[in-house]
Motif scaffolding. Structure first.
Motif, PDB file in Angstrom:
ATOM      1  N   VAL A  63       5.160   8.747   6.737  1.00  0.00           N
ATOM      2  CA  VAL A  63       4.496  10.049   6.610  1.00  0.00           C
ATOM      3  C   VAL A  63       3.094  10.114   7.208  1.00  0.00           C
ATOM      4  O   VAL A  63       2.605  11.188   7.501  1.00  0.00           O
ATOM      5  CB  VAL A  63       4.389  10.453   5.124  1.00  0.00           C
ATOM      6  N   HIS A  66       7.751   6.569   2.164  1.00  0.00           N
ATOM      7  CA  HIS A  66       8.242   7.287   3.348  1.00  0.00           C
ATOM      8  C   HIS A  66       7.374   7.001   4.577  1.00  0.00           C
ATOM      9  O   HIS A  66       6.275   6.475   4.467  1.00  0.00           O
ATOM     10  CB  HIS A  66       8.263   8.795   3.062  1.00  0.00           C
ATOM     11  N   LYS A 107       4.333   7.514  10.592  1.00  0.00           N
ATOM     12  CA  LYS A 107       5.589   8.100  11.068  1.00  0.00           C
ATOM     13  C   LYS A 107       5.854   7.678  12.505  1.00  0.00           C
ATOM     14  O   LYS A 107       5.038   7.000  13.125  1.00  0.00           O
ATOM     15  CB  LYS A 107       5.568   9.623  10.907  1.00  0.00           C
ATOM     16  N   SER A 126       4.651  11.178  -1.177  1.00  0.00           N
ATOM     17  CA  SER A 126       4.767  10.594   0.169  1.00  0.00           C
ATOM     18  C   SER A 126       4.976   9.082   0.134  1.00  0.00           C
ATOM     19  O   SER A 126       5.357   8.492   1.144  1.00  0.00           O
ATOM     20  CB  SER A 126       3.515  10.915   0.988  1.00  0.00           C
TER      21      SER A 126
END
Length: 111
Positions: free
Chosen positions: A82, A80, A32, A77
């Motif tokens: 994450v 993404h 992220k 997940s």
């Protein structure tokens, strides 16, 4: 020719190549914004089945300390931004990939 891995964090894809031939494309989850996946050229330095916790069925450590390609206990997940910088794969995908790469396999990570 030897197998190598190309990871695109922006496309959420891991591609396995043999030389210039594309063998397989897998969907992945990546780091992220605050903990991005590091870009650069690395190698697979170890493999650990059943590492426990959120790492799914397999961990493949990279030459970037504390980073790896691994399965997940949270399949939603995938696709993404994450993780804390690691590359997440579906458990069945990481097992398949692991069977086709060895310790020392090159890994290119790019945006």
């Amino acid at each position: 020719m030897t197998n190598w891995i190309d990871i695109s964090t922006s496309q959420h894809q891991l591609k396995l190549f043999n030389g210039s031939q594309l063998l397989k494309t897998y969907p992945i989850g990546v780091g992220k914004m605050l903990t991005p996946t590091p870009t650069g050229t690395y190698t697979i330095i170890n493999k650990h089945p059943n590492p426990g916790g959120p790492f799914g069925v397999l961990w493949m450590g990279l030459s970037a300390p504390h980073y790896g390609i691994h399965g997940t206990d949270n399949p939603s997940s995938i696709g993404h931004y994450v993780s804390h910088g690691c590359i997440r794969m579906y458990n069945h995908d990481v097992l398949e990939l692991s069977s086709m790469v060895s310790i020392g396999t090159g890994v290119l990570i790019r945006k």
